[in-house]
Design a protein around this motif. Structure first.
Motif, PDB file in Angstrom:
ATOM      1  N   VAL A 132       1.222  -1.124  -0.217  1.00 24.09           N
ATOM      2  CA  VAL A 132       0.194   0.112  -0.096  1.00 24.09           C
ATOM      3  C   VAL A 132       0.704   1.222   0.341  1.00 24.09           C
ATOM      4  O   VAL A 132       0.563   2.570  -0.364  1.00 24.09           O
ATOM      5  N   ASP A 133       2.190   1.202   0.648  1.00 27.35           N
ATOM      6  CA  ASP A 133       2.552   2.375   0.859  1.00 27.35           C
ATOM      7  C   ASP A 133       3.824   2.739  -0.365  1.00 27.35           C
ATOM      8  O   ASP A 133       3.996   3.590  -1.076  1.00 27.35           O
ATOM      9  N   ILE A 134       4.180   1.216  -1.233  1.00 25.13           N
ATOM     10  CA  ILE A 134       4.471   1.820  -2.816  1.00 25.13           C
ATOM     11  C   ILE A 134       3.536   2.882  -3.704  1.00 25.13           C
ATOM     12  O   ILE A 134       3.749   3.346  -4.292  1.00 25.13           O
ATOM     13  N   THR A 135       1.794   1.841  -3.255  1.00 25.35           N
ATOM     14  CA  THR A 135       1.265   3.055  -4.349  1.00 25.35           C
ATOM     15  C   THR A 135       1.088   4.035  -3.640  1.00 25.35           C
ATOM     16  O   THR A 135       1.010   4.974  -5.312  1.00 25.35           O
ATOM     17  N   LEU A 136       0.714   4.045  -2.599  1.00 23.05           N
ATOM     18  CA  LEU A 136       0.529   5.374  -2.496  1.00 23.05           C
ATOM     19  C   LEU A 136       1.752   6.418  -2.156  1.00 23.05           C
ATOM     20  O   LEU A 136       1.359   7.651  -2.349  1.00 23.05           O
ATOM     21  N   ALA A 137       2.803   5.981  -2.804  1.00 24.45           N
ATOM     22  CA  ALA A 137       3.654   7.047  -2.998  1.00 24.45           C
ATOM     23  C   ALA A 137       3.817   7.616  -4.520  1.00 24.45           C
ATOM     24  O   ALA A 137       3.921   8.344  -4.876  1.00 24.45           O
ATOM     25  N   HIS A 138       3.247   6.042  -5.241  1.00 22.14           N
ATOM     26  CA  HIS A 138       2.946   7.080  -6.436  1.00 22.14           C
ATOM     27  C   HIS A 138       1.470   7.938  -6.680  1.00 22.14           C
ATOM     28  O   HIS A 138       1.492   8.196  -8.378  1.00 22.14           O
ATOM     29  N   TYR A 139       0.569   7.423  -6.226  1.00 21.03           N
ATOM     30  CA  TYR A 139      -0.696   7.687  -6.552  1.00 21.03           C
ATOM     31  C   TYR A 139      -1.995   8.419  -5.930  1.00 21.03           C
ATOM     32  O   TYR A 139      -1.029   8.283  -4.679  1.00 21.03           O
ATOM     33  N   ASN A 140      -2.059   9.488  -5.850  1.00 22.34           N
ATOM     34  CA  ASN A 140      -2.992  10.247  -4.395  1.00 22.34           C
ATOM     35  C   ASN A 140      -4.333   9.122  -3.965  1.00 22.34           C
ATOM     36  O   ASN A 140      -3.656   9.390  -2.331  1.00 22.34           O
ATOM     37  N   ALA A 141      -4.663   8.312  -4.940  1.00 24.45           N
ATOM     38  CA  ALA A 141      -6.108   7.646  -4.019  1.00 24.45           C
ATOM     39  C   ALA A 141      -5.350   6.170  -4.652  1.00 24.45           C
ATOM     40  O   ALA A 141      -5.119   5.774  -5.874  1.00 24.45           O
ATOM     41  N   ALA A 142      -5.823   5.235  -3.536  1.00 22.19           N
ATOM     42  CA  ALA A 142      -5.608   3.836  -3.703  1.00 22.19           C
ATOM     43  C   ALA A 142      -6.956   3.069  -3.306  1.00 22.19           C
ATOM     44  O   ALA A 142      -7.295   3.244  -2.388  1.00 22.19           O
ATOM     45  N   ARG A 143      -7.505   2.292  -4.381  1.00 19.09           N
ATOM     46  CA  ARG A 143      -8.718   1.734  -4.019  1.00 19.09           C
ATOM     47  C   ARG A 143      -8.381   0.121  -4.729  1.00 19.09           C
ATOM     48  O   ARG A 143      -7.685  -0.200  -4.942  1.00 19.09           O
ATOM     49  N   VAL A 144      -9.218  -0.143  -3.518  1.00 18.36           N
ATOM     50  CA  VAL A 144      -9.556  -1.814  -3.958  1.00 18.36           C
ATOM     51  C   VAL A 144     -11.273  -2.356  -4.581  1.00 18.36           C
ATOM     52  O   VAL A 144     -12.514  -1.635  -4.407  1.00 18.36           O
ATOM     53  N   GLY A 145     -11.165  -2.601  -5.778  1.00 15.66           N
ATOM     54  CA  GLY A 145     -12.087  -2.797  -6.423  1.00 15.66           C
ATOM     55  C   GLY A 145     -13.028  -3.833  -6.613  1.00 15.66           C
ATOM     56  O   GLY A 145     -12.037  -5.032  -7.095  1.00 15.66           O
ATOM     57  N   VAL A 146     -14.291  -4.098  -5.676  1.00 21.96           N
ATOM     58  CA  VAL A 146     -14.243  -5.723  -5.841  1.00 21.96           C
ATOM     59  C   VAL A 146     -15.478  -6.285  -6.799  1.00 21.96           C
ATOM     60  O   VAL A 146     -16.853  -5.817  -6.434  1.00 21.96           O
TER      61      VAL A 146
END
Length: 186
Positions: A132-146
């Motif tokens: 999650v940290d890696i993702t948030l370092a590159h994108y402002n918002a991170a979601r899970v789409g189920v």
């Protein structure tokens, strides 16, 4: 909780739509892609299929190699895409998600994950949090789409939530009858 309204929030805005407020045109595109798969003889929808379907519907990019936990990206937003089967997707109150790409053997040298399931579970959450940290370092918002679906591919529902860090100390771990580890809130 929804995000606060801020004067300079345009720098953090999600690029597609508000969380859980998926526009009807995107829903129609998702439905069309699912109907196409069924029409061409597909008996199931894989996670890879779901990533392709969703990225096409939002005009995003399905990453060949995930970045952290991100599978699909558009602008400043990233999604981790999950698919789940359940008997009644439209009325299900709870589904179990599996955290892929969390290898305690690779990351922590835990060769036998069943020897100490508490230690293994803590390792899985630590890996998740790092992804999650890696993702948030590159994108402002991170979601899970189920995408929740039934076995016959006749009922579907979609939900999303912001990806979050899990407090490792809040969970104890159990093993189910299939040998999978399941986190239980303390």
């Amino acid at each position: 909780m929804r995000r606060p309204k801020l004067r300079d929030s345009n720098r953090l805005m999600d690029s597609c739509y508000g969380i859980g407020d998926i526009p009807s045109d995107i829903i129609v595109k998702i439905g069309g892609s699912i109907v196409f798969l069924i029409y061409t003889g597909r008996k199931d929808i894989t996670g890879e299929d779901w990533g392709d379907i969703f990225s096409k519907a939002i005009d995003g990019k399905h990453l060949n190699s995930p970045l952290g936990i991100a599978d699909v990206v558009k602008g400043k937003t990233a999604w981790s895409m999950k698919t789940v089967k359940t008997a009644h997707p439209l009325t299900a109150k709870k589904v179990r998600l599996i955290s892929g790409r969390c290898s305690p053997d690779y990351s922590y040298g835990i060769e036998d994950p069943h020897a100490d399931i508490q230690k293994t579970g803590e390792a899985v959450l630590a890996i998740w949090n790092s992804r999650v940290d890696i993702t948030l370092a590159h994108y402002n918002a991170a979601r899970v789409g189920v995408l929740v679906r039934d076995e016959s591919l006749k009922e579907f529902t979609f939900f999303e939530e912001y990806l979050e860090h899990y407090n490792i100390a809040n969970y104890i771990w159990e093993e189910n009858k299939n040998g999978n580890l399941i986190a239980m809130i303390r």
